[in-house]
Design a protein around this motif. Structure first.
Motif, PDB file in Angstrom:
ATOM      1  N   SER A   9       0.913  -1.205   0.078  1.00  0.00           N
ATOM      2  CA  SER A   9      -0.082   0.083   0.042  1.00  0.00           C
ATOM      3  C   SER A   9       0.890   1.282   0.118  1.00  0.00           C
ATOM      4  O   SER A   9       2.202   1.083  -0.045  1.00  0.00           O
ATOM      5  CB  SER A   9      -0.914   0.026   1.244  1.00  0.00           C
ATOM      6  OG  SER A   9      -0.209  -0.181   2.409  1.00  0.00           O
TER       7      SER A   9
ATOM      8  N   VAL B 261       1.915   4.529   2.048  1.00  0.00           N
ATOM      9  CA  VAL B 261       2.167   4.759   3.526  1.00  0.00           C
ATOM     10  C   VAL B 261       2.903   6.367   3.428  1.00  0.00           C
ATOM     11  O   VAL B 261       3.457   6.573   2.881  1.00  0.00           O
ATOM     12  CB  VAL B 261       3.369   3.820   4.215  1.00  0.00           C
ATOM     13  CG1 VAL B 261       3.217   4.007   5.789  1.00  0.00           C
ATOM     14  CG2 VAL B 261       2.839   2.428   4.098  1.00  0.00           C
TER      15      VAL B 261
ATOM     16  N   SER C 105     -11.174   3.502   0.078  1.00  0.00           N
ATOM     17  CA  SER C 105      -9.748   3.325   0.326  1.00  0.00           C
ATOM     18  C   SER C 105      -8.765   2.713  -0.603  1.00  0.00           C
ATOM     19  O   SER C 105      -7.842   3.456  -0.655  1.00  0.00           O
ATOM     20  CB  SER C 105      -9.904   2.550   1.778  1.00  0.00           C
ATOM     21  OG  SER C 105     -10.522   2.942   2.877  1.00  0.00           O
TER      22      SER C 105
ATOM     23  N   ARG D  74      -5.317   4.103   0.310  1.00  0.00           N
ATOM     24  CA  ARG D  74      -5.287   4.014   1.919  1.00  0.00           C
ATOM     25  C   ARG D  74      -5.318   2.653   2.475  1.00  0.00           C
ATOM     26  O   ARG D  74      -5.618   2.706   3.860  1.00  0.00           O
ATOM     27  CB  ARG D  74      -6.079   5.125   2.509  1.00  0.00           C
ATOM     28  CG  ARG D  74      -5.873   6.662   1.978  1.00  0.00           C
ATOM     29  CD  ARG D  74      -4.501   6.865   2.220  1.00  0.00           C
ATOM     30  NE  ARG D  74      -4.157   8.383   1.736  1.00  0.00           N
ATOM     31  CZ  ARG D  74      -3.061   8.733   1.874  1.00  0.00           C
ATOM     32  NH1 ARG D  74      -1.834   8.170   2.103  1.00  0.00           N
ATOM     33  NH2 ARG D  74      -2.670  10.085   1.389  1.00  0.00           N
TER      34      ARG D  74
ATOM     35  N   THR E  32      -4.762  -0.751   4.380  1.00  0.00           N
ATOM     36  CA  THR E  32      -3.828  -1.365   5.383  1.00  0.00           C
ATOM     37  C   THR E  32      -3.342  -2.255   4.903  1.00  0.00           C
ATOM     38  O   THR E  32      -3.677  -3.342   3.875  1.00  0.00           O
ATOM     39  CB  THR E  32      -4.465  -1.371   6.559  1.00  0.00           C
ATOM     40  OG1 THR E  32      -5.273  -2.501   6.533  1.00  0.00           O
ATOM     41  CG2 THR E  32      -5.137  -0.136   7.294  1.00  0.00           C
ATOM     42  N   GLN E  33      -2.042  -2.893   5.238  1.00  0.00           N
ATOM     43  CA  GLN E  33      -1.424  -3.979   4.814  1.00  0.00           C
ATOM     44  C   GLN E  33      -2.304  -5.198   5.043  1.00  0.00           C
ATOM     45  O   GLN E  33      -2.218  -6.316   4.397  1.00  0.00           O
ATOM     46  CB  GLN E  33      -0.125  -4.283   5.338  1.00  0.00           C
ATOM     47  CG  GLN E  33       0.805  -3.136   4.795  1.00  0.00           C
ATOM     48  CD  GLN E  33       2.261  -3.192   5.546  1.00  0.00           C
ATOM     49  OE1 GLN E  33       2.352  -4.101   6.260  1.00  0.00           O
ATOM     50  NE2 GLN E  33       3.114  -2.115   5.551  1.00  0.00           N
ATOM     51  N   GLN E  34      -2.964  -5.293   6.174  1.00  0.00           N
ATOM     52  CA  GLN E  34      -3.768  -6.388   6.709  1.00  0.00           C
ATOM     53  C   GLN E  34      -4.928  -6.596   5.778  1.00  0.00           C
ATOM     54  O   GLN E  34      -5.391  -7.733   5.502  1.00  0.00           O
ATOM     55  CB  GLN E  34      -4.157  -6.227   8.233  1.00  0.00           C
ATOM     56  CG  GLN E  34      -5.206  -7.379   8.681  1.00  0.00           C
ATOM     57  CD  GLN E  34      -5.538  -7.121  10.003  1.00  0.00           C
ATOM     58  OE1 GLN E  34      -5.983  -6.205  10.283  1.00  0.00           O
ATOM     59  NE2 GLN E  34      -5.725  -8.277  10.773  1.00  0.00           N
TER      60      GLN E  34
END
Length: 453
Positions: free
Chosen positions: A54, A56, A353, A358, A360-362
């Protein structure tokens, strides 16, 4: 170096690219949020970097004045390498004192040393072909990166001949590369200073057998190269995942045409003047989750090290989405616990997102099964590639009016196609077909399906 200059260096802090987790070893600088000379506080956002997962936003761990940015946008930086240098407040105060009354100090060459008589020397520029050691301030080119200066020196490019394409006329790497490429072409009356990136054309000289191609011409075909685009960290990760999927997974594909008229009508009935209701994708997602709970073989992974087939107790439903950065598949965590409205809210959040970069890695990595709505691209079917280490992916084609036999009569219905690609190691065709038929039946009779959920 003077004692006072040494004191500045001692008060400088270099921010190294931190470990961004998930085994990531590098990141690409997307854009700087600060410039040299800016005053920053601790936790001030200083740059956006793109990892394989993503985008960051990095905060500064130091307070002070930005002294140097170690890389231009598009540069790939390994973890642990310098990202930027910040002079702490003490060093910044001394630098401001040095600059007082001296006029502008150009970026990239530091402060001007003072002589014993109180008169300042002119900036000294070294390592640039054709440039005198002593030049007037007005003629010193705007260059930040020492790599750019070295590239110019090695390529025999006079930086004073160039007009920078970076912010405020900053000379960046591409300006020097374009100048070098232009010089490699046949004789021309145009000087490098008059060449803009858009005006540079590849050489018209084709390659011959056994000889290297002239710059801009591909040797095998003799055709001009339209462009070369370096792979971003994100694209490299996509390539690695898809390649591994093709190499490791013995996949099979099955598909079915589905009458989705009742599903479309149900979607319309849920919409009111004050409530748009859940979207079609949320309804589809609800039935897919139910199917995975019924056929968990498709909701797991293959543990090759232990030679075991693993099934998950719950569903993190991945949703393939096309973005400006490429195809991503963020997942709705614990989708099996959500209502259809809850799924709709998560789909909208993840879509926003993904569009803004935006995620998240999860969210990008913890999916257990992927639903791919490729019908949004206006196509009917696709044999998709499984998102390793998942073991299956379900695709939904566009919904269009087509003739269909209903109760022995031809009628115009809303038809779509479902295609399931699955890992043949985890199940045989019977299980895959049963899951696909379950979802298809739910699409055709959504009211009955909801009554059983």
């Amino acid at each position: 170096m003077s004692e006072r200059s040494e004191r500045i260096i001692k008060h400088s802090n270099t921010f190294l690219l931190p470990d961004l987790g998930e085994g990531l070893t590098e990141a690409e600088i997307v854009r700087w949020l600060v410039k040299v000379g800016d005053v920053v506080a601790v936790d001030t956002p200083i740059a956006e970097v793109e990892t394989a997962k993503s985008i960051v936003e990095l905060p500064s761990p130091y307070a002070g004045v930005i002294e140097e940015l170690h890389g231009e946008p598009g540069t790939t930086v390994p973890v642990g390498s310098p990202l930027l240098t910040v002079a702490d407040p003490a060093g910044a105060a001394y630098r401001a004192e040095e600059r007082a009354g001296s006029g502008n100090v150009l970026v990239g060459y530091g402060t001007v040393e003072s002589t014993g008589s109180g008169r300042r020397r002119k900036p000294r520029v070294s390592g640039v072909s054709g440039v005198s050691e002593n030049v007037s301030v007005a003629r010193v080119p705007l260059v930040i990166s020492p790599l750019v200066r070295r590239l110019a020196r090695d390529g025999g490019v006079d930086l004073h001949e160039l007009t920078g394409s970076g912010p405020d006329g900053l000379i960046v790497r591409r300006d020097v590369e374009h100048a070098i490429a232009f010089r490699a072409q046949p004789a021309s009356e145009v000087r490098p200073s008059e060449v803009r990136p858009s005006a540079i054309q590849p050489s018209a000289v084709p390659a011959t057998a056994g000889q290297p191609a002239v710059a801009g011409v591909e040797a095998r075909t003799g055709l001009h190269e339209l462009r070369r685009t370096p792979m971003s960290g994100f694209r490299k990760a996509v390539v690695a995942t898809l390649t591994r999927s093709r190499a490791e997974i013995p996949e099979a594909t099955t598909w079915v045409d589905v009458d989705a008229t009742a599903l479309v009508e149900l979607r319309a009935s849920l919409r009111t003047a004050t409530d748009p209701g859940p979207g079609l994708l949320a309804l589809m997602a609800r039935f897919v989750v139910a199917g995975l709970l019924k056929y968990p073989e498709l909701n797991g992974y293959v543990d090759t090290g232990r030679e075991e087939l693993v099934q998950y107790d719950g569903v993190n439903l991945g949703l393939a989405a096309q973005t400006g950065r490429g195809l991503v598949a963020p997942a709705i965590g614990n989708a099996h616990t959500l209502t259809t409205r809850g799924l709709d809210a998560e789909i909208r959040r993840l879509t926003a997102s993904a569009r803004d970069g935006r995620l998240t890695q999860q969210e990008l990595t913890f999916g257990t099964f992927t639903l791919n709505n490729y019908g949004s691209f206006g196509v009917d079917g696709s044999a998709a590639i499984i998102n390793h280490p998942q073991v299956a992916i379900l695709g939904v084609g566009r919904i269009i009016d087509r003739p269909w036999v209903v109760d022995g009569e031809i009628a115009v219905r809303k038809l779509t196609q479902l295609s399931l690609v699955f890992d043949h190691r985890v199940c045989d065709g019977g299980t895959a077909a049963a899951f696909l038929r379950f979802v298809a039946d739910a699409f055709e009779n959504p009211a009955t399906a909801f009554a059983d959920l």
